[in-house]
Structures are given as C-alpha cells and as structure tokens.
Design a protein around this motif. Structure first.
Motif, PDB file in Angstrom:
ATOM      1  N   GLU A  38      56.720  10.392 -48.776  1.00  0.00           N
ATOM      2  CA  GLU A  38      56.901   9.018 -49.322  1.00  0.00           C
ATOM      3  C   GLU A  38      55.599   8.471 -49.619  1.00  0.00           C
ATOM      4  N   GLY A  39      55.681   7.366 -50.580  1.00  0.00           N
ATOM      5  CA  GLY A  39      54.670   6.600 -50.679  1.00  0.00           C
ATOM      6  C   GLY A  39      53.369   7.245 -51.358  1.00  0.00           C
ATOM      7  N   GLU A  40      52.161   6.839 -50.781  1.00  0.00           N
ATOM      8  CA  GLU A  40      51.003   7.503 -51.413  1.00  0.00           C
ATOM      9  C   GLU A  40      50.938   8.874 -50.967  1.00  0.00           C
ATOM     10  N   CYS A  75      58.145   7.122 -55.893  1.00  0.00           N
ATOM     11  CA  CYS A  75      56.592   7.238 -55.587  1.00  0.00           C
ATOM     12  C   CYS A  75      56.104   8.666 -56.003  1.00  0.00           C
ATOM     13  N   HIS A  99      64.120   5.879 -53.716  1.00  0.00           N
ATOM     14  CA  HIS A  99      63.591   6.039 -52.483  1.00  0.00           C
ATOM     15  C   HIS A  99      64.232   7.083 -51.508  1.00  0.00           C
TER      16      HIS A  99
END
Length: 115
Positions: A38-40, A75, A99
């Motif tokens: 997830e995310g960065e 992401c 997400h």
C-alpha cells in the motif's frame, strides 16, 4: 492456524526489506501469511524487481511463494507502479475506494500488522 497479514505502507527501502524478512519468517513456521503493498511502498515494486537492487532475491522469494496478496490500485497508480505490478502478475485490489480493505482480512480472522 494463525493468520497474519502485513500491510506495507512505508516507501523507505529498509523498512520494506524488514516487511519481506518478517513475511519469510512467519510463512515457513506454518502461518497463513499475506502481504498487502500500500501507500508509498508500492513504488518499491519497480525497484525490487531489478536484479541489481541488492534485494531482488528476497523480493522474488516472497513473490514466487505467492505471499503478495494485494497491491493497492490507487497508490500504485499514484506512485507510477501500476503497470509494473500488472506485468509482474500481482493482484491489484481497490475494494475500499481504490485501496485494499483491512476489514476483509479482519473478518477472515487475520491479525493485521502495519509497517
């Protein structure tokens, strides 16, 4: 059987390496083990795939064992890794506004760990 899912959010390479190490620590000990990127952390999919990254073998071990359960659609698009994740055959998931949802894992009895 114990169930563990690690959500990797942090895009810092050394943090992600520890996620991979922990996944590979749980898995052979009989845990039902999953990784959600997830995310960065999604930006690292591109770097880890490179054989000269220094961590290619570790990443490949996790990927080849089928332990990467999901990569965030939203992401990965934002971090420029969506196409690479698709090319690697990774499962792109966005069941919660783009997400992966933690709730589904919780309902399935997984202990959720975030890193």
């Amino acid at each position: 059987m114990k169930k563990i899912v690690i959500f990797a959010f942090n895009g810092e390479k050394m943090c992600f390496i520890h996620v991979l190490l922990n996944i590979l620590d749980f898995y052979p000990k009989g845990y039902d083990t999953k990784l959600v990127i997830e995310g960065e952390a999604t930006k690292l999919i591109t770097e880890m795939e490179k054989e000269d990254s220094g961590f290619h073998v570790l990443y490949s071990d996790v990927k080849n064992a089928g332990l990467i359960d999901a990569v965030c659609i939203a992401c990965s698009k934002r971090m420029g890794a969506y196409e690479v994740a698709r090319e690697q055959g990774l499962n792109l998931v966005g069941d919660m506004n783009g997400h992966p949802s933690m709730e589904g894992y919780s309902n399935a009895g997984y202990q959720i760990i975030t890193m």
